[in-house]
Motif scaffolding. Structure first.
Motif, PDB file in Angstrom:
ATOM      1  N   UNK A  45      -1.407 -33.004  57.264  1.00 19.18           N
ATOM      2  CA  UNK A  45      -0.520 -32.442  56.131  1.00 19.18           C
ATOM      3  C   UNK A  45      -1.728 -33.035  55.205  1.00 19.18           C
ATOM      4  N   UNK A  46      -1.303 -31.837  53.566  1.00 16.39           N
ATOM      5  CA  UNK A  46      -2.504 -31.652  53.223  1.00 16.39           C
ATOM      6  C   UNK A  46      -3.061 -32.338  52.511  1.00 16.39           C
ATOM      7  N   UNK A  47      -3.912 -32.775  51.636  1.00 18.49           N
ATOM      8  CA  UNK A  47      -4.530 -33.488  50.586  1.00 18.49           C
ATOM      9  C   UNK A  47      -3.040 -33.468  49.297  1.00 18.49           C
ATOM     10  N   UNK A  48      -2.943 -34.289  48.809  1.00 18.97           N
ATOM     11  CA  UNK A  48      -2.114 -34.793  47.640  1.00 18.97           C
ATOM     12  C   UNK A  48      -3.383 -34.701  46.552  1.00 18.97           C
ATOM     13  N   UNK A  49      -2.665 -33.580  45.202  1.00 19.71           N
ATOM     14  CA  UNK A  49      -3.532 -33.287  44.490  1.00 19.71           C
ATOM     15  C   UNK A  49      -3.949 -34.246  43.562  1.00 19.71           C
ATOM     16  N   UNK A  54     -11.747 -39.776  46.879  1.00 19.15           N
ATOM     17  CA  UNK A  54     -12.996 -41.126  48.134  1.00 19.15           C
ATOM     18  C   UNK A  54     -11.616 -40.191  49.203  1.00 19.15           C
ATOM     19  N   UNK A  55      -9.951 -40.670  49.092  1.00 22.35           N
ATOM     20  CA  UNK A  55      -9.270 -39.902  50.080  1.00 22.35           C
ATOM     21  C   UNK A  55      -9.385 -38.018  50.426  1.00 22.35           C
ATOM     22  N   UNK A  56     -10.023 -37.773  49.680  1.00 23.91           N
ATOM     23  CA  UNK A  56     -10.448 -35.955  49.861  1.00 23.91           C
ATOM     24  C   UNK A  56     -10.717 -35.900  51.240  1.00 23.91           C
ATOM     25  N   UNK A  80     -10.565 -28.431  51.293  1.00 20.23           N
ATOM     26  CA  UNK A  80      -9.019 -29.115  51.859  1.00 20.23           C
ATOM     27  C   UNK A  80      -8.905 -27.991  51.875  1.00 20.23           C
ATOM     28  N   UNK A  81      -7.930 -27.109  51.955  1.00 17.73           N
ATOM     29  CA  UNK A  81      -6.447 -26.034  51.176  1.00 17.73           C
ATOM     30  C   UNK A  81      -6.967 -25.081  52.044  1.00 17.73           C
ATOM     31  N   UNK A  82      -8.794 -24.546  51.990  1.00 18.27           N
ATOM     32  CA  UNK A  82      -8.915 -23.431  52.654  1.00 18.27           C
ATOM     33  C   UNK A  82      -9.193 -23.447  54.215  1.00 18.27           C
TER      34      UNK A  82
END
Length: 198
Positions: A45-49, A54-56, A80-82
Motif C-alpha cells: 500500500x502506498x503512503x497517503x499524502x 514520521x509515518x512516511x 516513496x512513490x518512486x
C-alpha cells in the motif's frame, strides 16, 4: 459489498471450488475492477499524502529505501512513490492459498464481461414483470430469473463476450497495420526531403 466481505467470499468460494474440482484442475476467478476487489496488501500500500513525515519515513524504511535526514514531506512522498513495490492484492493472496488465479477485466470495458450482459437481462426481466413495485417482488423475480437460467443463454453471454473480444483484436491488428503503413510512408517522405536538400 465491502472489501472485507468480498475477501471472505473469495476465500470460501476458492476453498469450495478446489475441493469440488480437485487439485489438478485449473481454476480462474474473473472479476472486474470494483474498489472492493482491488484492496492492496498492507506491505504494498502506498503512503497517503495526509500522513505525517514520521509515518512516511517508517514506510520507506520498511521497504528498505534509504531516507535522507533533512528531506521535506514532499521529497519523502516523491521518494516513496518512486520506490513503490509491485502491487499485490488481498483477493489474489486469498485465492492463491487454494491455487486459484484471479483474472481482472480491463478497466471501463464492461463489454468483455458476460456477467454484465446477464445482469442487464435480469434487470430487464424484473422490470418487465414487476407489476406491484414491492422490493420483495423484485427479489422474487430476480431469483426466478436466476433459477431459470440454463446453459443455452449462459453460453450465449460467453459467446457474445468472445465475439466482442475478437472484434477488438481485429480492430487492433488493423490499426497496427495502418500505423505501419503510415510510418513507412513518412520515412519515404523524409528520405525524399533529405535528398532535395542535399
Amino acid at each position: 459489498m465491502g472489501s472485507k466481505h468480498f475477501v471472505m467470499w473469495v476465500d470460501r468460494t476458492s476453498s469450495l471450488l478446489r475441493k469440488q474440482l480437485g487439485k489438478r484442475e485449473k481454476i480462474v476467478l474473473v472479476i472486474d475492477n470494483a474498489p472492493c476487489h482491488n484492496r492492496l496488501t498492507e506491505d504494498t500500500m502506498p503512503p497517503k499524502r495526509a500522513w505525517r513525515k514520521e509515518l512516511i519515513t517508517e514506510s520507506l524504511k520498511r521497504h528498505r529505501v534509504s531516507v535522507p535526514t533533512k528531506a521535506t514531506k514532499a521529497e519523502l512522498l516523491e521518494l516513496a512513490f518512486n520506490n513503490l513495490p509491485r502491487k499485490r492484492y488481498v483477493v489474489d493472496e486469498e485465492a492463491g492459498k487454494h491455487d486459484i488465479d484471479i483474472l481482472r477485466l480491463p478497466v471501463k470495458h464492461c463489454i468483455f464481461n458476460p456477467i454484465e450482459l446477464a445482469w442487464a437481462c435480469m434487470k430487464n426481466y424484473v422490470r418487465d414483470n414487476n407489476i406491484n413495485f414491492r422490493l420483495s417482488d423484485v427479489r422474487y423475480l430476480a431469483e426466478q430469473w436466476m433459477t431459470s437460467l440454463d446453459a443455452k443463454p449462459a453460453t450465449a453471454y460467453l459467446d457474445h463476450a468472445r465475439n466482442i473480444e475478437n472484434m477488438f483484436k481485429k480492430a487492433d491488428s488493423f490499426a497496427e497495420q495502418i500505423g505501419e503503413e503510415i510510418v513507412s510512408e513518412d520515412e519515404e517522405v523524409d528520405s525524399e526531403e533529405e535528398e532535395m536538400f542535399d
